[in-house]
Write an enzyme that holds these catalytic residues in place. Sequence first.
Site, PDB file in Angstrom:
ATOM      1  N   ASN A   1       0.648  -1.116   0.004  1.00  0.00           N
ATOM      2  CA  ASN A   1      -0.467   0.064   0.230  1.00  0.00           C
ATOM      3  C   ASN A   1       1.196   1.408  -0.277  1.00  0.00           C
ATOM      4  OD1 ASN A   1      -2.122  -1.992  -0.071  1.00  0.00           O
ATOM      5  ND2 ASN A   1      -2.149  -1.876   2.477  1.00  0.00           N
TER       6      ASN A   1
ATOM      7  N   HIS B   1       6.736  -2.138   3.245  1.00  0.00           N
ATOM      8  CA  HIS B   1       6.427  -3.617   3.692  1.00  0.00           C
ATOM      9  C   HIS B   1       5.638  -3.541   2.264  1.00  0.00           C
ATOM     10  CE1 HIS B   1       4.067  -0.917   5.548  1.00  0.00           C
ATOM     11  NE2 HIS B   1       3.117  -1.381   5.463  1.00  0.00           N
TER      12      HIS B   1
END
Length: 111
Positions: A84, A97
């Site tokens: 994201n 991440h």
Amino acid sequence: MDCLFCKIVSAQIPANVIHKDALVTAFRDINPQAPTHILIVPNEHIGGAADLTPAHTPTLAALFAAASQLAAAKGLSGYRLVINQGAEAGQSVFHLHLHLLGGRRFAWPPG
Ligand code: 5GP
Ligand code: ZN
């Protein structure tokens, strides 16, 4: 820098770490969205995908290598990898991440 994932990488904050090498650390998501939900992060602070440069190529390769190794270790034949980028897309921790999600079916398009 006051960064949650930097603190997990440096073990200042506990996490269920399942892989660590020279470039990346992987640990279980605290709020899993699938039976397997692992976060793989660079050991160095990178804010997000938009901050990547060609100099990060080895780190990126290590992120994806760890993902495929962990997926194989968990016996996952299919899985979803998600990054994201930005609050609008759902990013809530501003340290890059890779989400490794598996163990159930996933809808497309994503929600
Ligand atoms: P994002 O929304 O930025 O793509 O993903 C951040 C993820 O970090 C979320 O899935 C959230 O559950 C996870 N997370 C937030 N705080 C912690 C924490 O303290 N420990 C762990 N293991 N995961 C966390
Ligand atoms: Zn960080």
